[in-house]
Design a protein around this motif. Structure first.
Motif, PDB file in Angstrom:
ATOM      1  N   UNK A 117      18.527 -26.739  35.769  1.00 53.69           N
ATOM      2  CA  UNK A 117      18.299 -25.304  35.793  1.00 53.69           C
ATOM      3  C   UNK A 117      17.272 -24.738  34.677  1.00 53.69           C
ATOM      4  N   UNK A 118      17.522 -25.265  33.663  1.00 54.72           N
ATOM      5  CA  UNK A 118      16.628 -24.981  32.739  1.00 54.72           C
ATOM      6  C   UNK A 118      15.312 -25.315  32.453  1.00 54.72           C
ATOM      7  N   UNK A 119      15.230 -26.722  33.023  1.00 56.60           N
ATOM      8  CA  UNK A 119      13.939 -27.124  33.438  1.00 56.60           C
ATOM      9  C   UNK A 119      13.104 -26.186  34.449  1.00 56.60           C
ATOM     10  N   UNK A 120      13.967 -25.792  35.477  1.00 62.29           N
ATOM     11  CA  UNK A 120      13.452 -24.832  36.461  1.00 62.29           C
ATOM     12  C   UNK A 120      12.993 -23.602  35.784  1.00 62.29           C
ATOM     13  N   UNK A 121      13.889 -23.078  34.908  1.00 61.71           N
ATOM     14  CA  UNK A 121      13.675 -21.891  34.169  1.00 61.71           C
ATOM     15  C   UNK A 121      11.966 -21.880  33.540  1.00 61.71           C
ATOM     16  N   UNK A 122      12.046 -23.131  32.618  1.00 60.05           N
ATOM     17  CA  UNK A 122      10.713 -23.568  32.214  1.00 60.05           C
ATOM     18  C   UNK A 122       9.575 -23.483  33.002  1.00 60.05           C
ATOM     19  N   UNK A 123       9.752 -24.062  34.090  1.00 55.75           N
ATOM     20  CA  UNK A 123       8.684 -24.123  35.065  1.00 55.75           C
ATOM     21  C   UNK A 123       8.326 -23.156  35.599  1.00 55.75           C
ATOM     22  N   UNK A 124       9.062 -22.109  36.010  1.00 57.29           N
ATOM     23  CA  UNK A 124       8.725 -20.846  36.223  1.00 57.29           C
ATOM     24  C   UNK A 124       7.883 -19.834  35.433  1.00 57.29           C
TER      25      UNK A 124
END
Length: 475
Positions: free
Chosen positions: A127-134
């Protein structure tokens, strides 16, 4: 340029950009994702991922009392767990283990919770990786001033790709980790073999009148200072002195104090096991201490011999420099081994039935800013700084281990009275026991311990003054 080639290059560029964003997002997320905490059977453990490497199998990482050591279990893949022991409540642990079937149930509970924590960690990391990607995608699209439709499209592609990339990486590189964690039944499975049961008072004489016990090495024995007035053979072999801090504490508080410390003692050869001093075999100090089953204070001074401090200091003096890679690697190896042995000692201390107040003495730094008296010994400011940093590392392990088990760590400061000062608390290099505390240094240690006992709120842990004894007993 032909249209199909242009489209191919554009698609390749987008794919490369998405993969770069995904890799950066995963790299960032591994570093910021919080460790997941579990507390089975009185042991608080945090679970996360160690920094990946290029090997396809190997140990995980266990942080024990601030010191990172490899785990006994090996894990497949470059993504391996990082486990951090932060607290042990021995009473809760004992309660869980003494119930019918408690040991088996506690082991299953630990493995279940570790596996669940690892799964939670990976979900949070995704989830945090997805947040960074966003965030990265929004920033790039904003700089390019793309339309909202293009931004949403790019955002959806990037986040989906990152989640897929992360899930695929975990599946391929760490899918065997949960199965490996299911075989962990206790902290001992992570740190390796340890003392299975508390040390028993086998052959140790009962000493019901003793109120405080000192165990440890030459610093606690007071080696190099005035000998005891009526020493036994063991006293002589161990170098016990009437200037040891145990004697000062006994006199100041009117305690009956038992000093079991012995020069050269380590945790394995001295505290938990017997120690050979010339022709004298000294019984394990912990075994002898259990005979004092009414003692409400135990003071521990240990670690210097375990990491071969005196040898390290001598080699440092002889070498051109002592912060080279070889000596640093040797020190790290020694302190990692000490950390595991220290865990065993703390477990044994926590298992004492009378639950005494435990003080863990840290080590003093013998080298001050003035080093003129050490020129002939080739101790330079740079070398003194290196030796101090290694003492700091040892003290950090001692301090964090004490805190983990709910004991009290006692810093020792010889500020203004180190070697080469006008009134040193340390024996000189030409003395009987170089760099060991002299009588004034032993008194300073006693004062630090006394202050630590006075600060405690657990008044029941403080010994009741004896009316008939002010000097320490000796075995």
């Amino acid at each position: 340029m032909r249209p199909w080639l242009r489209r191919t290059l554009t698609a390749l560029g987008y794919t490369t950009a998405v993969l770069a964003v995904a890799a950066l997002s995963v790299w960032l997320s591994v570093r910021v994702t919080p460790l997941q905490t579990v507390s089975p059977a009185g042991q608080t453990v945090q679970v996360g991922a160690a920094t990946p490497d290029l090997t396809m199998s190997g140990p995980g990482e266990l942080e024990l009392f601030g010191q990172s050591i490899p785990t006994e279990p090996r894990f497949e893949g470059p993504i391996r767990p990082r486990l951090k022991l932060t607290h042990i409540s021995f009473n809760a642990q004992a309660s869980a283990l003494t119930k019918p079937g408690g040991a088996q149930a506690a082991g299953k509970d630990l493995s279940r919770q570790l596996t669940a924590a690892w799964t939670r960690y990976l979900l949070w990391e995704t989830l945090i990786a997805a947040g960074f990607a966003a965030l990265i995608t929004i920033a790039v699209v904003g700089i390019r001033r793309s339309s909202r439709t293009a931004m949403l499209k790019m955002l959806a592609i990037t986040v989906t790709s990152v989640c897929a990339f992360n899930a695929l990486g975990v599946y391929l590189l760490a899918s065997a980790t949960p199965a490996a964690l299911q075989h962990v039944r206790g902290i001992e499975d992570l740190v390796g073999p340890s003392t299975p049961t508390p040390v028993q008072a086998i052959g140790a004489p009962a000493r019901p009148g003793v109120q405080a016990v000192v165990i440890g090495d030459s610093t606690a024995a007071g080696i190099g200072n005035a000998p005891l007035d009526h020493p036994t053979g063991t006293d002589k072999a161990c170098g016990r002195s009437k200037d040891a801090f145990a004697v000062y504490l006994a006199a100041a508080n009117n305690w009956n104090t038992l000093n079991l410390a012995c020069s050269g003692a380590t945790i394995r050869d001295g505290l938990l096991g017997p120690q050979q001093r010339g022709s004298t075999e000294v019984p394990p100090q912990m075994s002898a201490a259990t005979g004092a089953d009414k003692a409400s204070v135990i003071i521990v001074s240990i670690g210097a011999n375990d990491i071969h401090w005196s040898t390290m200091t001598a080699l440092c003096a002889a070498a051109n420099a002592c912060d080279d890679k070889a000596s640093t690697a040797y020190f790290q190896q020694q302190i990692a081994a000490f950390t595991t042995d220290y865990y065993d000692l703390l477990h044994n201390l926590a298992a004492l039935p009378q639950q005494p107040r435990i003080l863990i003495n840290e080590y003093y730094n013998p080298f001050g800013e003035k080093l003129d008296c050490l020129k002939d010994q080739n101790i330079t400011p740079a070398k003194a700084k290196t030796l101090k940093s290694r003492l700091d590392a040892l003290n950090s392990v001692l301090r964090q281990g004490a805190q983990t088990f709910g004991f009290t760590a006692v810093p020792q400061h010889f500020d203004g009275h180190r070697l080469c000062s006008d009134q040193p608390f340390v024996q000189g290099l030409d003395a009987n026991a170089p760099l060991h505390p002299n009588a004034a240094g032993e008194l300073a240690i006693a004062l630090a311990d006394q202050q630590a006992l006075s600060r405690t709120n657990h008044t029941s842990s403080t010994p009741t003054p004896s009316t008939n004894a002010a000097a320490p007993n000796t075995p």
